[in-house]
Design a protein around this motif. Structure first.
Motif, PDB file in Angstrom:
ATOM      1  N   GLY A 130     -11.456  -2.910 -21.353  1.00  0.00           N
ATOM      2  CA  GLY A 130     -12.228  -2.728 -20.141  1.00  0.00           C
ATOM      3  C   GLY A 130     -12.164  -1.312 -19.617  1.00  0.00           C
ATOM      4  N   GLU A 131     -12.662  -1.143 -18.407  1.00  0.00           N
ATOM      5  CA  GLU A 131     -12.694   0.145 -17.731  1.00  0.00           C
ATOM      6  C   GLU A 131     -12.151  -0.039 -16.329  1.00  0.00           C
ATOM      7  OE1 GLU A 131     -16.760   1.401 -17.909  1.00  0.00           O
ATOM      8  OE2 GLU A 131     -16.642   1.843 -20.043  1.00  0.00           O
ATOM      9  N   GLU A 132     -11.548   1.041 -15.809  1.00  0.00           N
ATOM     10  CA  GLU A 132     -10.982   0.962 -14.471  1.00  0.00           C
ATOM     11  C   GLU A 132     -11.020   2.312 -13.791  1.00  0.00           C
ATOM     12  OE1 GLU A 132      -7.000  -0.467 -15.214  1.00  0.00           O
ATOM     13  OE2 GLU A 132      -6.258   1.555 -15.527  1.00  0.00           O
ATOM     14  N   GLY A 133     -10.846   2.279 -12.491  1.00  0.00           N
ATOM     15  CA  GLY A 133     -10.742   3.485 -11.700  1.00  0.00           C
ATOM     16  C   GLY A 133      -9.614   3.317 -10.704  1.00  0.00           C
ATOM     17  N   SER A 134      -8.942   4.419 -10.384  1.00  0.00           N
ATOM     18  CA  SER A 134      -7.844   4.350  -9.428  1.00  0.00           C
ATOM     19  C   SER A 134      -7.677   5.683  -8.731  1.00  0.00           C
ATOM     20  CB  SER A 134      -6.546   3.958 -10.131  1.00  0.00           C
ATOM     21  OG  SER A 134      -6.114   4.996 -10.970  1.00  0.00           O
ATOM     22  N   GLY A 135      -6.999   5.618  -7.605  1.00  0.00           N
ATOM     23  CA  GLY A 135      -6.679   6.817  -6.861  1.00  0.00           C
ATOM     24  C   GLY A 135      -5.489   6.562  -5.966  1.00  0.00           C
ATOM     25  N   ALA A 136      -4.762   7.618  -5.659  1.00  0.00           N
ATOM     26  CA  ALA A 136      -3.580   7.463  -4.815  1.00  0.00           C
ATOM     27  C   ALA A 136      -3.232   8.765  -4.103  1.00  0.00           C
ATOM     28  CB  ALA A 136      -2.386   7.031  -5.658  1.00  0.00           C
ATOM     29  N   ILE A 137      -2.746   8.607  -2.905  1.00  0.00           N
ATOM     30  CA  ILE A 137      -2.053   9.658  -2.163  1.00  0.00           C
ATOM     31  C   ILE A 137      -0.873   8.924  -1.529  1.00  0.00           C
ATOM     32  CG2 ILE A 137      -2.134  11.353  -0.308  1.00  0.00           C
ATOM     33  CD1 ILE A 137      -5.138  11.552  -0.726  1.00  0.00           C
ATOM     34  N   GLY A 138       0.188   8.768  -2.291  1.00  0.00           N
ATOM     35  CA  GLY A 138       1.325   7.950  -1.857  1.00  0.00           C
ATOM     36  C   GLY A 138       1.034   6.480  -2.112  1.00  0.00           C
ATOM     37  N   ALA A 139       0.108   5.930  -1.367  1.00  0.00           N
ATOM     38  CA  ALA A 139      -0.364   4.560  -1.596  1.00  0.00           C
ATOM     39  C   ALA A 139      -1.661   4.659  -2.401  1.00  0.00           C
ATOM     40  CB  ALA A 139      -0.612   3.844  -0.284  1.00  0.00           C
ATOM     41  N   GLY A 140      -1.860   3.698  -3.298  1.00  0.00           N
ATOM     42  CA  GLY A 140      -3.050   3.773  -4.128  1.00  0.00           C
ATOM     43  C   GLY A 140      -3.674   2.418  -4.388  1.00  0.00           C
ATOM     44  N   LEU A 141      -4.857   2.458  -4.991  1.00  0.00           N
ATOM     45  CA  LEU A 141      -5.581   1.252  -5.379  1.00  0.00           C
ATOM     46  C   LEU A 141      -6.125   1.431  -6.788  1.00  0.00           C
ATOM     47  CD1 LEU A 141      -7.643   0.526  -2.140  1.00  0.00           C
ATOM     48  CD2 LEU A 141      -5.662  -0.743  -2.965  1.00  0.00           C
ATOM     49  N   ARG A 142      -6.236   0.325  -7.516  1.00  0.00           N
ATOM     50  CA  ARG A 142      -6.791   0.330  -8.867  1.00  0.00           C
ATOM     51  C   ARG A 142      -7.745  -0.859  -8.979  1.00  0.00           C
ATOM     52  NH1 ARG A 142      -5.127   2.800 -13.409  1.00  0.00           N
ATOM     53  NH2 ARG A 142      -3.139   3.361 -12.441  1.00  0.00           N
ATOM     54  N   TYR A 143      -8.921  -0.636  -9.561  1.00  0.00           N
ATOM     55  CA  TYR A 143      -9.903  -1.693  -9.792  1.00  0.00           C
ATOM     56  C   TYR A 143     -10.414  -1.576 -11.224  1.00  0.00           C
ATOM     57  CZ  TYR A 143     -10.076  -2.403  -4.763  1.00  0.00           C
ATOM     58  OH  TYR A 143      -9.739  -2.675  -3.467  1.00  0.00           O
ATOM     59  N   GLY A 144     -10.619  -2.724 -11.874  1.00  0.00           N
ATOM     60  CA  GLY A 144     -11.137  -2.693 -13.233  1.00  0.00           C
ATOM     61  C   GLY A 144     -11.810  -3.985 -13.625  1.00  0.00           C
ATOM     62  N   GLU A 145     -12.505  -3.918 -14.745  1.00  0.00           N
ATOM     63  CA  GLU A 145     -13.146  -5.108 -15.305  1.00  0.00           C
ATOM     64  C   GLU A 145     -13.214  -4.973 -16.811  1.00  0.00           C
ATOM     65  OE1 GLU A 145     -17.679  -5.198 -15.090  1.00  0.00           O
ATOM     66  OE2 GLU A 145     -17.140  -3.983 -13.335  1.00  0.00           O
ATOM     67  N   GLY A 146     -13.212  -6.132 -17.480  1.00  0.00           N
ATOM     68  CA  GLY A 146     -13.252  -6.117 -18.927  1.00  0.00           C
ATOM     69  C   GLY A 146     -13.367  -7.512 -19.501  1.00  0.00           C
ATOM     70  N   THR A 147     -12.962  -7.647 -20.763  1.00  0.00           N
ATOM     71  CA  THR A 147     -13.033  -8.918 -21.471  1.00  0.00           C
ATOM     72  C   THR A 147     -11.688  -9.221 -22.106  1.00  0.00           C
ATOM     73  OG1 THR A 147     -15.375  -8.540 -21.955  1.00  0.00           O
ATOM     74  CG2 THR A 147     -14.241 -10.202 -23.280  1.00  0.00           C
ATOM     75  N   LEU A 148     -11.175 -10.429 -21.838  1.00  0.00           N
ATOM     76  CA  LEU A 148      -9.952 -10.914 -22.468  1.00  0.00           C
ATOM     77  C   LEU A 148     -10.326 -11.529 -23.810  1.00  0.00           C
ATOM     78  CD1 LEU A 148      -6.951 -11.851 -22.541  1.00  0.00           C
ATOM     79  CD2 LEU A 148      -7.697 -13.884 -21.267  1.00  0.00           C
ATOM     80  N   HIS A 149      -9.666 -11.081 -24.881  1.00  0.00           N
ATOM     81  CA  HIS A 149      -9.900 -11.596 -26.230  1.00  0.00           C
ATOM     82  C   HIS A 149      -8.676 -12.393 -26.678  1.00  0.00           C
ATOM     83  CE1 HIS A 149     -13.376  -8.889 -27.032  1.00  0.00           C
ATOM     84  NE2 HIS A 149     -12.746  -8.146 -26.130  1.00  0.00           N
ATOM     85  N   GLY A 194      -5.407  -3.954  -7.667  1.00  0.00           N
ATOM     86  CA  GLY A 194      -4.046  -3.962  -7.168  1.00  0.00           C
ATOM     87  C   GLY A 194      -3.665  -2.703  -6.437  1.00  0.00           C
ATOM     88  N   PRO A 195      -2.677  -2.840  -5.561  1.00  0.00           N
ATOM     89  CA  PRO A 195      -2.151  -1.701  -4.810  1.00  0.00           C
ATOM     90  C   PRO A 195      -0.941  -1.099  -5.500  1.00  0.00           C
ATOM     91  CG  PRO A 195      -1.253  -3.709  -3.902  1.00  0.00           C
ATOM     92  CD  PRO A 195      -2.152  -4.113  -5.059  1.00  0.00           C
ATOM     93  N   SER A 196      -0.588   0.103  -5.089  1.00  0.00           N
ATOM     94  CA  SER A 196       0.643   0.739  -5.548  1.00  0.00           C
ATOM     95  C   SER A 196       1.203   1.563  -4.397  1.00  0.00           C
ATOM     96  CB  SER A 196       0.394   1.628  -6.766  1.00  0.00           C
ATOM     97  OG  SER A 196      -0.468   2.700  -6.432  1.00  0.00           O
ATOM     98  N   LEU A 197       2.500   1.807  -4.454  1.00  0.00           N
ATOM     99  CA  LEU A 197       3.161   2.589  -3.426  1.00  0.00           C
ATOM    100  C   LEU A 197       4.256   3.399  -4.086  1.00  0.00           C
ATOM    101  CD1 LEU A 197       3.454   3.205  -0.406  1.00  0.00           C
ATOM    102  CD2 LEU A 197       5.092   1.327  -0.282  1.00  0.00           C
ATOM    103  N   GLY A 198       4.279   4.700  -3.817  1.00  0.00           N
ATOM    104  CA  GLY A 198       5.309   5.536  -4.406  1.00  0.00           C
ATOM    105  C   GLY A 198       4.971   7.002  -4.281  1.00  0.00           C
TER     106      GLY A 198
END
Length: 192
Positions: free
Chosen positions: A75-94, A107-111
Motif C-alpha cells: 500500500g501507500e501512506e503519508g505521515s508527518g510529525a512535530i513531536g506528535a504525529g499522524l500516519r494514514y495509509g491504504e492498501g491490500t492484505l494478501h 495512527g498517532p505517534s509521540l516522541g
C-alpha cells in the motif's frame, strides 16, 4: 535546546519495545500458508520499482528475525510529525488461504520526531490466524533518519500477531516515536 534526558528515555523505551516485539526465534507460518524470502523480494521489486535497491537486504533481515510471514500488505501512506504525529495509509492484505482484502491504517505517534514523508509500504504479517485479527491496534517504536528517501523497517505487535512495515519513503524525517497503527476495513480520519 535539545533535552538529552528525553532522548535517553526514548532510546531506552525503543530498546525495550524492540526486544519485546522480537520473537524468540524465527517462526514459520502455517504449512503451505507462508511466503518465502524469494517470493517477497520478487513482489517487492515489482511493487517498489526502481527504488528497490536495498529491499532484499531489509526483507532478508526481517525473515531472519521473524521467520516467514503468512501474509503481507502492499500500500501507500503519508505521515508527518512535530513531536506528535499522524500516519494514514491504504492498501491490500494478501494471504494464501484467505484471499485479498482492502485495508486501511491510521495512527498517532509521540516522541522526538520531526518531518514528513510519503511512502510505498510493504508490511509483512506474521501469525495471522484469520483476516479479522488484523483489525486491531499494533503498537511499537518507529525510528527514522533520512533526507529525500530511503528504506526503513519497524516491528509492531498485538498479542502474538506481528506486523513488520518495510517503507520506501520520500521526504525528510528524523526521530524516534512511540505509537500504534490501527487497521480497519474502511477508511476513517479518526487515528484513535
Amino acid at each position: 535546546m535539545a533535552r538529552p534526558w528525553l532522548t535517553t528515555i526514548l532510546a531506552a523505551v525503543a530498546a525495550f519495545f524492540a526486544y519485546a516485539a522480537a520473537p524468540a526465534g524465527a517462526q514459520s507460518g502455517p504449512p503451505g500458508g507462508s511466503y518465502s524470502s524469494n517470493e517477497l523480494i520478487s513482489t517487492g521489486h515489482r511493487f517498489f520499482g526502481t527504488v528497490s535497491g536495498g529491499l532484499a537486504t531489509v526483507i532478508e533481515k526481517a525473515v531472519a528475525q521473524y521467520g516467514q510471514p503468512n501474509g503481507y500488505i502492499l500500500g501507500e501512506e503519508g505521515s508527518g510529525a512535530i513531536g506528535a504525529g499522524l500516519r494514514y495509509g491504504e492498501g491490500t492484505l494478501h494471504t494464501r488461504d484467505q484471499g485479498q482484502h482492502r485495508i486501511f491504517w491510521q495512527g498517532p505517534s509521540l516522541g522526538w520526531d520531526i518531518g514528513g514523508e510519503g511512502a510505498r509500504t510493504m508490511m509483512l504479517v506474521y501469525n495471522l490466524p484469520a483476516v479479522g485479527a488484523i483489525y486491531n491496534r499494533f503498537g511499537g517504536v518507529d525510528g527514522s533518519a533520512y533526507f529525500i528517501g530511503g528504506f526503513g523497517m519497524t516491528a509492531l505487535v498485538n498479542n502474538n500477531v506481528y506486523v513488520v512495515p518495510v517503507r520506501a519513503g520520500v521526504g525528510m524525517r528524523l526521530g524516534v516515536a512511540l505509537g500504534y497503527l490501527k487497521f480497519t476495513p474502511t477508511a476513517t480520519w479518526n487515528p484513535f
